[in-house]
Design a protein around this motif. Structure first.
Motif, mmCIF file in Angstrom:
data_model
loop_
_atom_site.group_PDB
_atom_site.id
_atom_site.type_symbol
_atom_site.label_atom_id
_atom_site.label_comp_id
_atom_site.label_asym_id
_atom_site.label_seq_id
_atom_site.Cartn_x
_atom_site.Cartn_y
_atom_site.Cartn_z
ATOM 1 N N ILE A 8 41.631 28.921 -23.615
ATOM 2 C CA ILE A 8 40.687 29.450 -24.605
ATOM 3 C C ILE A 8 41.145 30.852 -24.996
ATOM 4 O O ILE A 8 41.403 31.695 -24.136
ATOM 5 C CB ILE A 8 39.253 29.500 -24.047
ATOM 6 C CG1 ILE A 8 38.757 28.083 -23.706
ATOM 7 C CG2 ILE A 8 38.302 30.159 -25.050
ATOM 8 C CD1 ILE A 8 37.387 28.062 -23.057
ATOM 9 N N ASP A 9 41.250 31.094 -26.305
ATOM 10 C CA ASP A 9 41.579 32.433 -26.791
ATOM 11 C C ASP A 9 40.313 33.278 -26.800
ATOM 12 O O ASP A 9 39.345 32.958 -27.504
ATOM 13 C CB ASP A 9 42.170 32.355 -28.205
ATOM 14 C CG ASP A 9 43.537 31.691 -28.229
ATOM 15 O OD1 ASP A 9 44.272 31.845 -27.240
ATOM 16 O OD2 ASP A 9 43.852 31.016 -29.229
ATOM 17 N N LEU A 10 40.308 34.346 -26.035
ATOM 18 C CA LEU A 10 39.148 35.222 -25.925
ATOM 19 C C LEU A 10 39.413 36.544 -26.632
ATOM 20 O O LEU A 10 40.516 37.089 -26.553
ATOM 21 C CB LEU A 10 38.815 35.481 -24.454
ATOM 22 C CG LEU A 10 38.487 34.243 -23.613
ATOM 23 C CD1 LEU A 10 38.351 34.621 -22.147
ATOM 24 C CD2 LEU A 10 37.212 33.578 -24.122
ATOM 25 N N ASP A 11 38.411 37.030 -27.333
ATOM 26 C CA ASP A 11 38.497 38.325 -28.010
ATOM 27 C C ASP A 11 37.839 39.370 -27.114
ATOM 28 O O ASP A 11 36.616 39.515 -27.094
ATOM 29 C CB ASP A 11 37.800 38.252 -29.366
ATOM 30 C CG ASP A 11 37.933 39.559 -30.161
ATOM 31 O OD1 ASP A 11 38.485 40.531 -29.603
ATOM 32 O OD2 ASP A 11 37.472 39.592 -31.316
ATOM 33 N N ARG A 12 38.666 40.085 -26.377
ATOM 34 C CA ARG A 12 38.126 41.039 -25.403
ATOM 35 C C ARG A 12 37.617 42.326 -26.054
ATOM 36 O O ARG A 12 36.990 43.147 -25.384
ATOM 37 C CB ARG A 12 39.183 41.345 -24.340
ATOM 38 C CG ARG A 12 39.572 40.083 -23.566
ATOM 39 C CD ARG A 12 40.633 40.306 -22.521
ATOM 40 N NE ARG A 12 41.055 39.022 -21.974
ATOM 41 C CZ ARG A 12 40.434 38.392 -20.977
ATOM 42 N NH1 ARG A 12 39.386 38.946 -20.402
ATOM 43 N NH2 ARG A 12 40.875 37.220 -20.552
ATOM 44 N N SER A 13 37.876 42.496 -27.353
ATOM 45 C CA SER A 13 37.330 43.658 -28.064
ATOM 46 C C SER A 13 36.002 43.341 -28.744
ATOM 47 O O SER A 13 35.358 44.223 -29.302
ATOM 48 C CB SER A 13 38.339 44.145 -29.111
ATOM 49 O OG SER A 13 38.525 43.156 -30.130
ATOM 50 N N LEU A 18 32.097 37.797 -22.788
ATOM 51 C CA LEU A 18 33.159 36.828 -22.531
ATOM 52 C C LEU A 18 32.602 35.481 -22.074
ATOM 53 O O LEU A 18 33.101 34.420 -22.471
ATOM 54 C CB LEU A 18 34.125 37.388 -21.486
ATOM 55 C CG LEU A 18 34.983 38.570 -21.949
ATOM 56 C CD1 LEU A 18 35.788 39.120 -20.782
ATOM 57 C CD2 LEU A 18 35.911 38.147 -23.089
ATOM 58 N N TYR A 19 31.551 35.511 -21.234
ATOM 59 C CA TYR A 19 30.998 34.239 -20.751
ATOM 60 C C TYR A 19 30.495 33.410 -21.923
ATOM 61 O O TYR A 19 30.633 32.177 -21.951
ATOM 62 C CB TYR A 19 29.880 34.493 -19.723
ATOM 63 C CG TYR A 19 28.499 34.585 -20.323
ATOM 64 C CD1 TYR A 19 27.718 33.444 -20.523
ATOM 65 C CD2 TYR A 19 27.971 35.816 -20.730
ATOM 66 C CE1 TYR A 19 26.459 33.527 -21.096
ATOM 67 C CE2 TYR A 19 26.718 35.907 -21.298
ATOM 68 C CZ TYR A 19 25.959 34.762 -21.484
ATOM 69 O OH TYR A 19 24.719 34.834 -22.049
ATOM 70 N N PHE A 20 29.908 34.104 -22.939
ATOM 71 C CA PHE A 20 29.329 33.385 -24.070
ATOM 72 C C PHE A 20 30.427 32.862 -24.984
ATOM 73 O O PHE A 20 30.284 31.777 -25.569
ATOM 74 C CB PHE A 20 28.369 34.288 -24.846
ATOM 75 C CG PHE A 20 27.472 33.538 -25.782
ATOM 76 C CD1 PHE A 20 26.566 32.605 -25.304
ATOM 77 C CD2 PHE A 20 27.539 33.750 -27.150
ATOM 78 C CE1 PHE A 20 25.730 31.904 -26.168
ATOM 79 C CE2 PHE A 20 26.711 33.057 -28.024
ATOM 80 C CZ PHE A 20 25.811 32.126 -27.537
ATOM 81 N N GLN A 21 31.526 33.587 -25.111
ATOM 82 C CA GLN A 21 32.663 33.077 -25.877
ATOM 83 C C GLN A 21 33.189 31.787 -25.250
ATOM 84 O O GLN A 21 33.493 30.820 -25.959
ATOM 85 C CB GLN A 21 33.780 34.124 -25.937
ATOM 86 C CG GLN A 21 33.462 35.367 -26.757
ATOM 87 C CD GLN A 21 34.654 36.301 -26.855
ATOM 88 O OE1 GLN A 21 35.788 35.862 -27.123
ATOM 89 N NE2 GLN A 21 34.434 37.591 -26.645
ATOM 90 N N VAL A 22 33.299 31.777 -23.923
ATOM 91 C CA VAL A 22 33.760 30.577 -23.225
ATOM 92 C C VAL A 22 32.766 29.435 -23.430
ATOM 93 O O VAL A 22 33.148 28.303 -23.757
ATOM 94 C CB VAL A 22 33.958 30.859 -21.725
ATOM 95 C CG1 VAL A 22 34.269 29.565 -20.966
ATOM 96 C CG2 VAL A 22 35.079 31.867 -21.512
ATOM 97 N N ALA A 23 31.479 29.732 -23.262
ATOM 98 C CA ALA A 23 30.452 28.699 -23.390
ATOM 99 C C ALA A 23 30.427 28.116 -24.798
ATOM 100 O O ALA A 23 30.329 26.894 -24.985
ATOM 101 C CB ALA A 23 29.083 29.276 -23.028
ATOM 102 N N GLN A 24 30.545 28.978 -25.812
ATOM 103 C CA GLN A 24 30.525 28.495 -27.191
ATOM 104 C C GLN A 24 31.719 27.591 -27.489
ATOM 105 O O GLN A 24 31.583 26.569 -28.169
ATOM 106 C CB GLN A 24 30.522 29.683 -28.158
ATOM 107 C CG GLN A 24 29.174 30.365 -28.307
ATOM 108 C CD GLN A 24 29.183 31.389 -29.429
ATOM 109 O OE1 GLN A 24 30.085 32.213 -29.532
ATOM 110 N NE2 GLN A 24 28.190 31.332 -30.292
#
Length: 246
Positions: A8-13, A18-24
């Motif tokens: 999963i590509d995460l936008d750390r900025s 982050l947990y919600f980016q993963v969940a979405q």
């Protein structure tokens, strides 16, 4: 069923946690069918390391989807994708249209269509004199060929001509609107109870399984009662969503 290693590509900025980016992203893949029911997630420690997350952050994402009925934890198996529940907003809409909107391919079996005198409490809800004949309609609603709800409705005569073929092909509210009825508002209550043996058999649930209930009285733009509904839904496959504001 297993799945290829998760990336999963995460936008750390981003201000989005982050947990919600993963969940979405997991929710998107589950709803699109990329991760079908039965797909197993890797060990949390391995997955967290690959995504560059702390284990508590990954666990929060997983718990979010467990709470939404998309993942389940099984002892000896791990975390596994399950078929998502149908989440229905609590608003004046039909189950048929709600299912069609999210791609759940609704189907209807008309179990009964008759004209008869309703029980006095129902006549009172319909604001009709006792002894007045009305339509009585009983249906089984399916989503992708899986039983989801049993629905019983009473409607006054003269609003719309109900036909078993039309009711099997489309939702009741579509038929009412096509007949020129403007649905304006509803009084609704939601509850829960255990399934009777007959309900359990129809809904493919064990006897006594939990069911969600909905009682609804619908009015048109003139204030006339156009429908009294009493529905039961499989709690294992269905939930109501409410938006609260303060």
């Amino acid at each position: 069923m297993t799945h290829s290693p998760l990336s999963i590509d995460l936008d750390r900025s981003s201000p989005v946690p982050l947990y919600f980016q993963v969940a979405q992203e997991l929710e998107r893949r589950i709803m699109s069918g990329e991760m079908p029911a039965g797909t197993r997630l890797e060990n949390e420690l391995v997955l967290a390391e690959r995504l560059g997350l702390s284990r508590p952050t990954l666990r929060q994402a997983i718990e979010y989807l467990v709470d939404r009925g998309m993942l389940v934890r099984k002892r000896g198996v791990g975390t596994q994708v399950i078929r998502p529940r149908v989440r229905r907003p609590v608003e004046l809409s039909s189950l048929y249209d709600d299912l069609a909107r999210v791609g759940e391919e609704p189907r209807t079996r008309v179990l009964r269509l008759a004209v008869e005198v309703p029980p006095d409490p129902v006549a009172a809800q319909m604001e009709l004199p006792p002894g007045t004949e009305v339509y009585v309609l009983e249906r089984l609603r399916l989503a992708k060929d899986e039983p989801l709800a049993l629905m019983r409705n009473h409607l006054p005569l003269g609003l719309v001509e109900l036909d078993e073929g039309e009711l099997s092909a489309q939702g009741l509210y579509r038929l009412l609107r096509a007949a020129g009825v403007t649905l304006k508002m509803a009084s609704q209550s939601i509850g829960a109870r255990n399934a009777t043996p007959t309900e359990a058999e129809a809904l493919d649930e064990p006897p006594g399984a939990p069911l969600l209930t909905m009682e609804r009285v619908v009015y048109d733009d003139t204030g006339r009662v156009v429908e009294v509904g009493s529905h039961v839904y499989r709690a294992s496959r269905y939930s109501f969503e409410l938006t609260l504001t303060g």
